[in-house]
Design an enzyme around this catalytic site. Sequence first.
Site, short mmCIF file in Angstrom:
data_model
loop_
_atom_site.label_atom_id
_atom_site.label_comp_id
_atom_site.label_asym_id
_atom_site.label_seq_id
_atom_site.Cartn_x
_atom_site.Cartn_y
_atom_site.Cartn_z
N LEU A 125 -74.33 14.04 3.21
CA LEU A 125 -74.76 13.88 1.83
C LEU A 125 -74.46 12.48 1.31
O LEU A 125 -75.35 11.77 0.85
CB LEU A 125 -74.07 14.93 0.94
N GLU A 127 -73.72 8.59 0.73
CA GLU A 127 -74.21 7.33 1.28
C GLU A 127 -73.47 6.17 0.63
O GLU A 127 -72.80 6.37 -0.40
CB GLU A 127 -75.72 7.20 1.03
N GLU A 363 -65.86 16.71 -2.53
CA GLU A 363 -66.67 17.71 -3.22
C GLU A 363 -66.82 17.39 -4.71
O GLU A 363 -67.00 18.28 -5.54
CB GLU A 363 -66.06 19.12 -3.08
N GLU A 367 -63.32 13.39 -12.09
CA GLU A 367 -64.15 12.94 -13.20
C GLU A 367 -65.50 13.66 -13.22
O GLU A 367 -66.01 14.03 -14.28
CB GLU A 367 -64.35 11.43 -13.11
#
Length: 381
Positions: A125, A127, A363, A367
């Site tokens: 996921l 990058e 995950e 924040e």
Amino acid sequence: MDFALDSEHQLFRERFRAFANEVVAPRAAEIDRTGEFPWDVINAAAELGLLGVPIPEEYGGVGADGLAFALLIEEIAGACGSTALTIAAHTGLVCVPLLMFGNEEQKRRYLTPLAEGKMLGAFGLTEPQAGSDAGATRTAAVRDGNEFVINGQKVFTTNGSIAGVIIVTAVTDPEAGRRGISNLIVPADAPGVSFGQDQEKMGLHGSVTSQVYFQDCRVPVENLLGRPGEGFKQFLQVLDGGRIGIGAMSVGIAQAALRAARNYALEREQFGQRIADFQAISFMLADMATQLEAARWLVYRAAWLKDRGLPHTTEAAMAKLFASEAAERICHKAIQIHGGYGYTTEYPVERYYRDVRLTEIGEGTSEIQRLVIARRLLAEA
């Protein structure tokens, strides 16, 4: 309302705890010191079905629920954070989305061997330019006949270079924004897939974190997970469950830190008495225990909601936010109670502190969790 685990979940916990104490814990310090990936531990977990706990038996899993999976991650994390993260990412970020969104052929071909532990899975996921802003994905998948051609890069991919299959987010429709992102199932040995040097980290040394590159990587259109353009929506749902897993991991590490601090305080003597008898130390332990219990029940409640198909996005974010930050404070205080010894590798609390730091980042950072919670809270006004 019932705040006790039923007999089935109690049995699961006993089984998971025994495995953690007998198989995982004896290897934890060495794994941290050497950075060796614990294939022996993972293979032993696979033999017991622990790599597919929430997956139905027809697809090679145990057929348990999300609460049982949270109990697994909690117990494993209390022994070794690296092993817990490996299993959490494999199961929660790869097996579960295949179960949720995959067709029957994809489940038979990929989910079953993953749940049986014949190979590990990874989720590509993040990058370099798309971290908290996951919708800024630049990896592209262009359809060419009956294939997608993938080009791009992923970073911070847990299990990346040791995975047998990777679920990859990629832009399939550049004009559609977030609705143009899809998820693709990519065998790790597909031509065009390569890996950079595994990233060295502050903690969790036994968990593999990889850079993954795709250069003209071709996969058949049948490897599309769900329908085109549903990738963003899919991984938001996946991350809800993943946050419960990270919350459980936080609870497990915090429990280990509290146990170590309590035992040390009962044994260590200064000024002619146990340091546990000093109010400053006993109050630290009281605060640690209270925060731990609050974190544990937030995690269990989020898992309970998920198991019943009820909305749990806010509750998962709350559980992950509170549990990770509480665990960091608990691990911090555990070192403080140990004093100078806590700063050395002679005691495990320094490892707990290094390992738990990831839980406030992975995950979705703290924040981002606050953003999720606030948006939903304000939307109710």
